[in-house]
Design a protein around this motif. Structure first.
Motif, mmCIF file in Angstrom:
data_model
loop_
_atom_site.group_PDB
_atom_site.id
_atom_site.type_symbol
_atom_site.label_atom_id
_atom_site.label_comp_id
_atom_site.label_asym_id
_atom_site.label_seq_id
_atom_site.Cartn_x
_atom_site.Cartn_y
_atom_site.Cartn_z
ATOM 1 N N LEU A 1 -9.035 -0.289 -45.552
ATOM 2 C CA LEU A 1 -7.869 0.427 -46.049
ATOM 3 C C LEU A 1 -8.200 1.882 -46.363
ATOM 4 O O LEU A 1 -7.445 2.797 -46.029
ATOM 5 C CB LEU A 1 -7.338 -0.256 -47.312
ATOM 6 C CG LEU A 1 -6.206 0.505 -48.018
ATOM 7 C CD1 LEU A 1 -5.079 -0.424 -48.401
ATOM 8 C CD2 LEU A 1 -6.709 1.250 -49.255
ATOM 9 N N SER B 1 -6.455 4.973 -44.521
ATOM 10 C CA SER B 1 -5.654 5.895 -45.322
ATOM 11 C C SER B 1 -6.150 7.327 -45.155
ATOM 12 O O SER B 1 -5.346 8.270 -45.086
ATOM 13 C CB SER B 1 -5.700 5.486 -46.800
ATOM 14 O OG SER B 1 -5.149 4.204 -46.986
ATOM 15 N N ARG C 1 0.047 1.020 -47.000
ATOM 16 C CA ARG C 1 -1.100 0.171 -46.654
ATOM 17 C C ARG C 1 -1.615 -0.584 -47.882
ATOM 18 O O ARG C 1 -1.890 -1.791 -47.819
ATOM 19 C CB ARG C 1 -2.225 1.021 -46.056
ATOM 20 C CG ARG C 1 -1.932 1.583 -44.675
ATOM 21 C CD ARG C 1 -3.162 2.313 -44.140
ATOM 22 N NE ARG C 1 -2.915 2.995 -42.885
ATOM 23 C CZ ARG C 1 -2.962 2.416 -41.683
ATOM 24 N NH1 ARG C 1 -3.251 1.128 -41.600
ATOM 25 N NH2 ARG C 1 -2.733 3.121 -40.596
#
Length: 853
Positions: A461, A465, A424
Motif C-alpha cells: 500500500l 500510494s 487504498r
C-alpha cells in the motif's frame, strides 16, 4: 464605457433525467467529501470533467451534455452504483447517532452554534486559508457523524482567499477570481415569500444587508453570510469579498457581520442556540448581540442577561502569541460599536474593559480574544502545550491564582479520518478491520487490529500510494507549466520529477516565518548530498501560501524554488503551486514522512501531520503543538529535545543539524533496510505503531465528543438552569456575587496546623487543620483547600494537587492526606468562593491565601 448591472435577477436550474435525479441529491450534501461511494459515482459521470471542475459536483452535473446524460440514464451498472450511493446517504442521515445514545432526550433542548471566520469543506468551496478553516470543516463533519445538534455560521467570500502563482524568479503572485455561488453546492435560503432571506447589521451611518446561503454537511447545516447584493453600497458589497483582506475598517465590518449578523441570521431561520462556540476571536461580537437579544426576549436587565448568556458561551483560541490576535483601537471600536453598547445599557468604557488584559489601562488596544474569553465560561487551547502557553499569556487576569489554574483547558485538535484517508488505505482497513474504523475512528480497540495486517500488504500500500502521488505531482506541475510560458523541454521534464521508489518527505503549510520552511536549507551542500545519496536518496515536496502582506513568507518560497531551479534541487525536490485541499489530500496520502519544524512553542496544534497517520505516513517534527503529546519513540521522530532558546539563531542552527542527522542516520537507513523479500520491516513496524497509537487519539471523533462532554452539555445545562423560572437562579447568582465581593475583604485564614513530623514513612497520614474567618459568608459558600506538592527551588511548589478540606464547625476545616511518595513535600492553604450556579474561576476569580513568611 458603460458597465451593465442587472436590475432584476432570476435563477435557472438544469433538469436531469428522472433516473439521474439522485445525482443532484448527492451533490448538494457535502457528505460526498468523505463518502468514497459518492466520489466514485461522480468520477464515473465524467472523470476528466470531474477534475476540470475541481471536484465541484454541481458544476459537473450542469456541464453534462444531453448525450452524456442519456447514456448514463441507460447504463444499468452506473444506475446501480448511483442507487447504492443514494441508499448509503439515506441510511447515514436516518441512523441513530452517538449523541442520541449518550444524551437521550436532550436533542430538543440542545443547539450549538459554531462560529468561525473560515470553513474548509472541500477544494470546490474556496472560503478557507489554512489550518483554522480545515479544522472547522472537520469539526462540522465529525459533529454530523456523532449527531451533535449543531449548526455552523461563517462568511461566504466571493473572492475567497487567493489563488497562488509563482513568477519566473519564484515570487508569489495573488489573484482573486470572482466566484458565482449559484454554481456551487449551496442553497440560497429563502423566506415564506420565496425571496432571499436577509438580515441587517447596523454600522455607524448605515445598515448593511446580508443574505444567507446554506451548505449541507451530512446532518449539519452550515449557514454562510453574503453581503454582495444590490441593496448595499459597493463598499459594503465588498465586506464578504476576501478572507483576511483589507484594513482595520474592513476587518471590524467582517467581524460584526460574522458575530452580530450570524446570530441575527439564526434567529431569522428560527434557530435559537443554547450554546455559542466561538472558534477564534473573530466572532466575539456575538457576545454583545446575544446580550441584546436575550434582554429583549426575556425582559431582563443587562447583568442578568450576561449571567445567563456567558454560561452558554464557549471560546477556543488557536493563537500562541499575543501578536496573533485581532486588536482594534478604542476610537475605531467606538465608531462602530457605541450604539450597540448603548442599546444594552453598557457603558462603553466597561465594554472596552472586557477586551483588555488590564481593564484599567486606557492605552491598551481592544483584543477580540480577550472579549471572547470574558464572554465565555468555557475556554480552551488546541493542544496541551498550547493551553499551557495560553495560561501564561493571560495569567495577569487571574492574579489570585497560579498559572496552572488559569481557566483555559486543553482540547487537542484532531482530523476527520474519512475526509483525509486515501481510497487504498480505506479498502485495506475495511478488509482487515471491518467497518469499525468508519463507525468510530477514535476506537483504540479498532486501530489495535492494524497488527493483523501483514507486512507485505502494508508495504505494498505504501509503495502504491507513493506511486500515485508521484504521478499526481507530475500531472499538476505539467498543468502549471502549460498555463505559463514554459517551452516543450521544460514541460517534458515534468515527467521525470521525483522517483516513485525513493523515500519521500512532505512539507506543506502556511508560509509564516516561525514555521521555518527553510530550516532544511541551512547547509545546502549537505542537503544536496541527502538528495543525491547513491544508496539512500531522499526527495522532498513543498507546498504552501504566504499571506499577501507577508514578504518574509514570500521570500521563503522564493528561496526554495530558486534552490530547486538553480542549485540542484530538481528533480528530487518540487514546490507545488496553489496549495489547497486537493493538494493537501494527495500529499498526506502519498508521502512517507511529514516534516514539521516550527519554532517551539509557536505552533498551537498543527493538524497537517495528523492527516498522514491514518494513511500510514510517519511524522518527523519538533516537539511542539500536538506532537509534544503524540510522540513516543517508535511512532515517529522528534527534532531536538523540546527545549526553547531565546537565541533563535542558535536554536535554528542546532535543530537544523538535528534534522539532518535524523534523515541521514535514522529515516533513510530504516527506509532502505530491506529483508529478503524487499520489505523494510522496521519501517513497517513504525507505520503500524503510529497508526495504533495516534490515529484514534488525534481524530475529530474524539475531539468533538470531548467538546460535547466537557463544554457543550455542561454549558447547555448551565444556560437552561439559569434561564428557568424567569432567570431566578441567574438573579440569585448576581446577588450572591455582589455579596461575596463585599464580604471578601473580611475572609481570611487565621491559622494552619498539621500533624507533620520532620520525617514521615510512606503510608503515614498527615492531617491539616485550618482555622478561618468568613465574616458574613457561611461555610457552604466557600471551599477551603490545601494545595500540596513537591518543594522545588526557592520554596516553589511543583506538581501540585488541590485537596478539599471538610468543615468541622467552629471555623475549622480539615483534611487527612496519605504520604504516598518519598521526597520533600509542602503545602499551602487558601479559601475560594463556591456556588453551584456560578463558575467562580471565570465569574468570581478571587482567593484568600495563607500567609507565607
Amino acid at each position: 464605457m458603460r458597465q451593465l448591472k442587472y436590475a432584476h435577477s432570476f435563477e435557472v436550474v438544469s433538469n436531469l433525467p428522472e433516473h439521474l435525479q439522485s445525482l443532484q441529491k448527492l451533490a448538494m450534501n457535502f457528505r460526498w467529501t468523505w463518502d468514497l461511494e459518492a466520489q466514485f459515482v461522480f468520477r464515473e459521470v465524467d472523470a476528466a470533467l470531474w477534475e476540470a471542475v475541481e471536484h465541484n459536483p454541481l458544476r459537473l452535473l450542469r456541464r453534462l451534455s444531453p448525450e452524456r446524460q442519456q447514456r448514463l440514464a441507460s447504463d444499468k451498472l452506473f444506475l446501480n452504483q448511483l442507487k447504492a450511493a443514494e441508499e448509503s446517504l439515506d441510511q447515514y442521515m436516518g441512523a441513530q447517532t452517538w449523541f442520541d445514545v449518550a444524551y437521550p432526550g436532550e436533542r430538543e433542548r440542545t443547539m450549538v452554534a459554531y462560529f468561525c471566520a473560515e470553513f474548509g469543506l472541500s477544494e470546490c468551496l474556496p472560503i478557507y486559508s489554512g489550518g483554522l478553516g480545515l479544522l472547522a470543516g472537520d469539526h462540522l463533519k465529525a459533529a454530523s457523524d456523532l449527531g451533535i445538534p449543531l449548526v455552523g455560521v461563517g462568511l461566504l467570500y466571493s473572492r475567497g482567499y487567493f489563488r497562488q502563482a509563482l513568477t519566473e524568479d519564484g515570487w508569489q503572485k495573488e489573484t482573486y477570481p470572482q466566484y458565482d455561488f449559484y454554481q456551487y453546492p449551496l442553497t440560497l435560503v429563502r423566506g415564506a415569500d420565496e425571496q432571499p432571506l436577509q438580515v441587517r447589521v447596523d454600522f455607524p451611518d448605515r445598515a448593511v444587508t446580508v443574505q444567507v446561503w446554506k451548505a449541507q454537511v451530512g446532518r449539519v447545516e452550515l449557514y454562510l453570510l453574503d453581503s454582495n447584493i444590490l441593496a448595499n453600497a459597493p463598499i459594503d458589497q465588498g465586506i464578504t469579498d476576501n478572507l483576511y483582506g483589507g484594513d482595520e475598517h474592513m476587518r471590524i465590518r467582517q467581524e460584526m457581520v460574522l458575530g452580530i449578523g450570524g446570530l441575527k441570521a439564526l434567529t431569522a431561520l428560527g434557530i435559537k442556540p443554547s450554546v455559542c462556540h466561538m472558534n477564534e476571536g473573530h466572532a466575539a461580537f456575538l457576545t454583545l448581540e446575544r446580550l441584546r437579544m436575550f434582554m429583549e426576549e426575556h425582559n431582563v436587565d443587562l447583568k442578568t442577561a450576561r449571567q445567563v448568556t456567558v454560561a452558554g458561551n464557549v471560546f477556543t483560541t488557536h493563537t500562541p502569541v499575543p501578536a496573533g490576535f485581532d486588536v482594534f483601537q478604542p476610537e475605531l471600536l467606538e465608531q462602530y460599536l457605541l450604539r450597540k453598547t448603548q442599546a444594552v445599557g453598557l457603558d462603553f468604557d466597561d465594554f472596552l474593559a472586557y477586551g483588555r488584559m488590564n481593564p484599567e489601562d486606557p492605552a491598551e488596544p481592544f483584543n477580540m480574544a480577550i472579549l471572547a474569553m470574558t464572554g465565555a465560561n468555557y475556554v480552551n487551547g488546541v493542544s496541551k502545550l498550547h493551553a499551557e502557553v495560553s495560561r501564561e499569556m493571560f495569567a495577569d487576569r487571574w492574579d489570585d491564582f497560579t498559572v496552572n489554574e488559569v481557566p483555559i483547558d486543553a482540547v487537542t485538535n484532531g482530523v476527520h479520518t474519512g475526509t483525509w484517508m486515501g481510497e487504498r488505505m480505506a479498502t485495506l482497513l475495511s478488509k482487515h478491520l471491518g467497518e469499525g474504523w468508519k463507525d468510530d475512528p477514535s476506537s483504540e480497540a479498532v486501530w489495535d487490529e492494524v497488527a493483523t495486517i501483514p507486512d507485505e500488504e502494508l508495504w505494498e500500500l505504501r509503495e502504491d500510494s507513493r506511486g500515485d502521488f508521484v504521478r499526481y505531482v507530475r500531472r499538476r506541475v505539467l498543468k502549471t507549466l502549460q498555463k505559463g510560458r514554459a517551452g516543450r523541454t521544460e514541460q517534458s521534464e515534468a515527467g521525470t520529477l521525483l522517483d516513485p521508489r525513493i523515500l519521500t518527505i512532505g512539507f506543506a503549510r502556511r508560509f509564516a516565518t516561525y514555521k521555518r520552511a527553510t530550516l532544511l536549507f541551512s547547509d545546502r551542500e549537505r542537503l544536496k548530498r541527502i538528495l543525491q545519496h547513491p544508496e539512500r536518496p531522499v526527495q522532498f515536496v513543498f507546498a504552501g501560501k504566504s499571506h499577501p502582506k507577508d514578504d518574509g513568507g514570500k521570500k521563503l518560497i522564493q528561496d526554495i524554488t530558486n534552490f530547486i531551479k538553480a542549485e540542484g534541487g530538481a528533480p528530487r525536490m518540487v514546490f507545488l503551486e496553489d496549495y489547497d485541499i486537493d493538494v493537501a489530500r494527495h500529499l498526506v496520502q502519498g508521502v512517507d514522512v511529514w516534516l514539521n519544524n516550527p519554532r517551539r512553542p509557536m505552533e498551537a496544534s498543527g493538524t497537517s501531520g495528523m492527516k498522514v497517520v491514518p494513511n500510514g505516513g510517519l511524522n518527523c517534527s519538533v516537539l511542539d503543538g500536538w506532537w509534544a503529546e503524540g510522540y513516543e519513540p517508535g511512532n515517529g521522530w522528534a527534532i531536538g529535545d523540546g527545549g526553547e532558546d531565546t537565541d533563535t539563531g542558535r536554536q535554528d542552527w542546532e535543530e537544523s543539524r538535528a534534522l539532518y542527522q535524523l534523515i541521514e542516520q535514522d529515516l533513510a537507513p530504516l527506509f532502505y533496510n530491506r529483508n529478503e523479500t524487499g520489505i523494510p520491516v522496521g519501517w513497517v513496524k513504525m507505520m503500524r505503531q503510529s497508526m495504533q497509537q495516534l490515529a484514534p487519539m488525534f481524530s475529530t471523533a474524539r475531539m468533538v465528543r470531548e467538546y460535547t462532554d466537557r463544554f457543550y452539555m455542561p454549558a447547555n445545562r448551565s444556560y437552561y438552569n439559569l434561564l428557568e423560572n424567569g432567570c431566578a437562579k441567574a438573579k440569585e447568582a448576581l446577588v450572591w456575587r455582589k455579596r461575596v465581593r463585599e464580604a471578601w475583604p473580611s475572609v481570611a485564614l487565621r491559622s494552619v496546623r498539621d500533624t507533620a513530623h520532620a520525617q514521615h514513612v510512606m503510608g503515614d497520614e498527615l492531617t491539616i487543620t485550618a482555622t478561618v474567618e468568613l465574616g458574613a459568608l457561611s461555610p457552604s459558600e466557600v471551599k477551603v483547600q490545601a494545595i500540596v506538592g513537591t518543594v522545588g527551588p526557592n520554596r516553589d511548589l511543583v506538581d501540585t494537587t488541590v485537596y478539599e478540606m471538610a468543615d468541622k464547625g467552629n471555623g475549622e476545616f480539615e483534611v487527612t492526606l496519605p504520604c504516598r511518595e518519598p521526597g520533600h513535600h509542602g503545602y499551602v492553604c487558601r479559601i475560594v468562593p463556591f456556588n453551584e450556579n456560578v463558575r467562580a474561576a471565570t465569574e468570581l476569580p478571587v482567593a484568600s491565601w495563607q500567609h507565607v513568611g
